[in-house]
Design a protein around this motif. Structure first.
Motif, PDB file in Angstrom:
ATOM      1  N   SER B  11      59.827  40.321  24.932  1.00 40.78           N
ATOM      2  CA  SER B  11      59.382  39.023  24.379  1.00 40.78           C
ATOM      3  C   SER B  11      58.829  38.128  25.465  1.00 40.78           C
ATOM      4  O   SER B  11      57.791  37.491  25.311  1.00 40.78           O
ATOM      5  N   LEU B  12      59.560  38.075  26.584  1.00 41.31           N
ATOM      6  CA  LEU B  12      59.140  37.172  27.659  1.00 41.31           C
ATOM      7  C   LEU B  12      57.779  37.585  28.215  1.00 41.31           C
ATOM      8  O   LEU B  12      56.939  36.737  28.497  1.00 41.31           O
ATOM      9  N   ALA B  13      57.600  38.902  28.371  1.00 34.86           N
ATOM     10  CA  ALA B  13      56.315  39.368  28.888  1.00 34.86           C
ATOM     11  C   ALA B  13      55.195  39.020  27.918  1.00 34.86           C
ATOM     12  O   ALA B  13      54.096  38.618  28.311  1.00 34.86           O
ATOM     13  N   ASN B  14      55.505  39.140  26.639  1.00 34.84           N
ATOM     14  CA  ASN B  14      54.547  38.813  25.591  1.00 34.84           C
ATOM     15  C   ASN B  14      54.153  37.329  25.650  1.00 34.84           C
ATOM     16  O   ASN B  14      52.984  36.968  25.579  1.00 34.84           O
ATOM     17  N   VAL B  26      62.451  30.959  25.307  1.00 24.00           N
ATOM     18  CA  VAL B  26      62.363  31.508  26.673  1.00 24.00           C
ATOM     19  C   VAL B  26      63.641  31.179  27.438  1.00 24.00           C
ATOM     20  O   VAL B  26      64.192  32.033  28.151  1.00 24.00           O
ATOM     21  N   LEU B  27      64.149  29.954  27.256  1.00 26.35           N
ATOM     22  CA  LEU B  27      65.362  29.575  27.974  1.00 26.35           C
ATOM     23  C   LEU B  27      66.533  30.436  27.529  1.00 26.35           C
ATOM     24  O   LEU B  27      67.298  30.948  28.350  1.00 26.35           O
ATOM     25  N   GLU B  28      66.673  30.616  26.202  1.00 22.58           N
ATOM     26  CA  GLU B  28      67.818  31.389  25.703  1.00 22.58           C
ATOM     27  C   GLU B  28      67.784  32.817  26.227  1.00 22.58           C
ATOM     28  O   GLU B  28      68.769  33.331  26.745  1.00 22.58           O
ATOM     29  N   LYS B  29      66.592  33.433  26.114  1.00 24.39           N
ATOM     30  CA  LYS B  29      66.490  34.829  26.561  1.00 24.39           C
ATOM     31  C   LYS B  29      66.569  34.909  28.084  1.00 24.39           C
ATOM     32  O   LYS B  29      67.205  35.796  28.642  1.00 24.39           O
ATOM     33  N   GLY B  30      65.918  33.968  28.738  1.00 20.68           N
ATOM     34  CA  GLY B  30      65.818  34.037  30.191  1.00 20.68           C
ATOM     35  C   GLY B  30      67.131  33.777  30.904  1.00 20.68           C
ATOM     36  O   GLY B  30      67.421  34.376  31.945  1.00 20.68           O
ATOM     37  N   LYS B  31      67.943  32.884  30.320  1.00 22.64           N
ATOM     38  CA  LYS B  31      69.224  32.565  30.967  1.00 22.64           C
ATOM     39  C   LYS B  31      70.091  33.796  31.101  1.00 22.64           C
ATOM     40  O   LYS B  31      70.745  33.999  32.118  1.00 22.64           O
ATOM     41  N   LEU B  32      70.074  34.629  30.039  1.00 21.65           N
ATOM     42  CA  LEU B  32      70.868  35.868  30.073  1.00 21.65           C
ATOM     43  C   LEU B  32      70.459  36.694  31.284  1.00 21.65           C
ATOM     44  O   LEU B  32      71.293  37.197  32.037  1.00 21.65           O
ATOM     45  N   LEU B  33      69.139  36.834  31.422  1.00 22.01           N
ATOM     46  CA  LEU B  33      68.635  37.675  32.506  1.00 22.01           C
ATOM     47  C   LEU B  33      68.952  37.070  33.866  1.00 22.01           C
ATOM     48  O   LEU B  33      69.339  37.768  34.794  1.00 22.01           O
ATOM     49  N   ALA B  57      62.623  25.793  31.291  1.00 29.95           N
ATOM     50  CA  ALA B  57      63.830  24.994  31.507  1.00 29.95           C
ATOM     51  C   ALA B  57      63.480  23.522  31.691  1.00 29.95           C
ATOM     52  O   ALA B  57      64.147  22.632  31.174  1.00 29.95           O
ATOM     53  N   ILE B  58      62.403  23.254  32.439  1.00 31.98           N
ATOM     54  CA  ILE B  58      61.976  21.869  32.637  1.00 31.98           C
ATOM     55  C   ILE B  58      61.572  21.268  31.297  1.00 31.98           C
ATOM     56  O   ILE B  58      61.891  20.121  30.978  1.00 31.98           O
TER      57      ILE B  58
END
Lengths: 208, 305
Positions: B11-14, B26-33, B57-58
């Motif tokens: 998803s993030l790459a997309n 993006v924040l929800e998915k990215g925080k995990l990573l 995040a900003i």
């Protein structure tokens, strides 16, 4: 001067429209009727969140919203907008134009600008603008010296029920209903989007 | 655990590829990573991911996450212009505008080729309501960085927001020179020309937009997206042209066969509403009655500038 009341359906739709596009300017029209000296703002139809300074789709949307209002035995009674900047509570030039056009069909037309600072709170996040004279296209924020501020007790502007703003915040925060909300811009990309009614985004207890 | 990581990464790459601003997701998915230090396993993508997560995040005011991403990026790429931009954006979120503008001025004195910093400066001016200054700076920027299509489009939008529609069309004409096959820019030009009350020019450009889209689709296709807007635009122009005499500042001639064009536009829009037996198309009767020739009652609203 007449009184104005804003109903739950109208407030929620304005709120969801702004909440769905927090970084963009959004606008739309207000639907309602005048009943014994009070303008009841019953519903709202969202127009644009894209190219909001450009007129052709706005004109078409306005026409279609007007016909829809007629089918509900209502009229176009006003205009609303939200700015992309929190501190910008001015009525944009295009807003003055649209509001003036609505005023040609409804003498007591009003324009609301969303107050970006208040939108997350329990306060009413609407700033009313009134035309300076019947023929003027210059709109100023409503302020009568000695009168209560809009949406405070005794003011000409009120909500049909005081818990509406808190409910609006809760519906966005907890149920994300604004994600199901669509405006005319969305409809132009996908004609199945019901921008005139937006029933899918409204909580089940609200009658359309 | 790895399945959800995989789909999150996808998803993030997309989102990166399409420049989508879905900051909450993006924040929800990215925080995990970020928390699982998956960045170290991403290889070169790790840095684009950290930048994306910092920006998201900003956007949603989770500054601690942003600071962590920027810290990692700055450690890996010291003195990088790209990290400078990110640092500036982070500053914009919490510092007063004058401080950020000063930061950008200093960066530009050191390196005047950092286009992204110019654009941050301009966006701060826009955000603080200094539209005239923003227009000046943006015009200067475009003198040097002429091929920045988005810059020309942004300039057009600034002009439109101040009712300067003619200047807006001039800015868009540069965008069209640079990207002549992009139907969105043509459509924006058409709508801007209409707003400038050059109806023949608007009609011509609406039809050009349709033409560009049609080149990539089959003949009998159902209008969607850009086409629907453009056909609505054609219909609106036909109506205005038949209701009053319109001059064209650009001296564009009137479309030939206005009646036929009107009929064609009507048919095309209504097809979009009746396609595939969609009972789902909402407001079809409303649109149909708006289209109808009997609707010349004068209750239609038109802005005369």
């Amino acid at each position: 001067m007449v009184n104005y009341t804003v109903g739950q359906l109208a407030y929620l739709k304005i709120f969801f429209h702004a909440a769905k596009h927090p970084h963009l300017q959004v606008n739309g029209v207000l639907l309602g009727k005048k009943v014994s000296g009070t303008v009841e703002i019953v519903d709202a139809v969202p127009l644009l969140h894209h190219w909001t300074s450009l007129s052709p789709m706005m004109e078409i949307g306005l026409d279609l919203a007007g016909k829809h209002a007629e089918s509900l035995e209502l009229q176009l009674v006003g205009y609303y907008q939200a700015s992309e900047r929190l501190d910008d509570t001015a009525l944009a030039p295009v807003g003055e134009k649209v509001a003036s056009k609505v005023k040609e069909g409804f003498a007591d037309a009003v324009a609301f600008v969303i107050d970006g600072e208040k939108i997350g709170s329990d306060d009413v996040a609407l700033i009313p603008f009134i035309a300076q004279s019947p023929s003027s296209s210059s709109w100023w924020p409503y302020a009568e010296p000695g009168s209560p501020a809009p949406f405070t007790p005794g003011s000409l502007f009120s909500l049909s029920s005081p818990d509406i703003p808190a409910r609006a915040v809760a519906l966005v925060r907890d149920q994300q209903l604004q994600r199901k909300f669509g405006d005319f811009d969305d409809h132009l990309e996908n004609v199945t989007i019901d921008w005139l009614r937006n029933s899918a985004a409204m909580p089940s207890d609200i009658q359309q | 655990m790895s399945a959800s990581f995989g789909s999150a990464l996808h998803s993030l790459a997309n989102y990166r590829a399409h420049n989508t601003r879905a900051s909450q997701e993006v924040l929800e998915k990215g925080k995990l990573l970020l928390n699982s230090n998956a960045a170290s396993k991403l290889g070169d993508d790790a840095w684009a991911f950290l930048e994306q997560l910092a920006l998201a995040a900003i956007d949603v005011a989770k500054y601690d996450v942003a600071d962590e991403c920027i810290r990692q990026l700055a450690a890996k790429f010291p003195e990088s212009p790209r990290v400078d931009v990110l640092t500036g954006i982070r500053m914009e979120a919490t510092q007063p505008p004058q401080i950020v503008l000063k930061f950008y001025e200093e960066l530009l004195e050191a390196d005047s080729s950092n286009a992204a910093i110019y654009k941050r400066q301009i966006s701060v001016l826009i955000r603080t309501g200094k539209i005239e200054q923003a227009v000046l700076k943006l015009s200067e920027y475009l003198d040097t960085f002429y091929s920045d299509v988005e810059g020309w489009v942004e300039l057009a939008e600034l002009y439109s927001s101040c009712n300067q529609y003619t200047f807006a069309t001039q800015a868009l004409s540069h965008a069209l020179l640079l990207a002549p096959q992009n139907p969105f820019y043509v459509l924006q030009f058409a709508e801007t020309a209409y707003s400038a009350d050059d109806i023949p020019l608007a009609a011509k450009m609406f039809m050009l937009a349709i033409d560009i889209v049609d080149r990539h689709t089959s003949d009998e296709s159902i209008p969607t997206g850009v086409s629907i807007r453009a056909w609505y635009g054609v219909k609106l122009c036909c109506r205005v042209l038949s209701e009053r005499s319109c001059s064209s500042a650009s001296e564009t001639p009137l479309p030939r066969n206005l009646n036929l064009l009107d009929e064609l536009a009507t048919e095309r829009v209504l097809t979009a509403y009746s396609a595939g037996g969609t009972d789902n198309a909402t407001g079809r009767e409303l649109v149909s009655s708006w289209m109808g020739p009997s609707d010349r009652s004068g209750t239609r609203l038109h802005f005369v500038h």
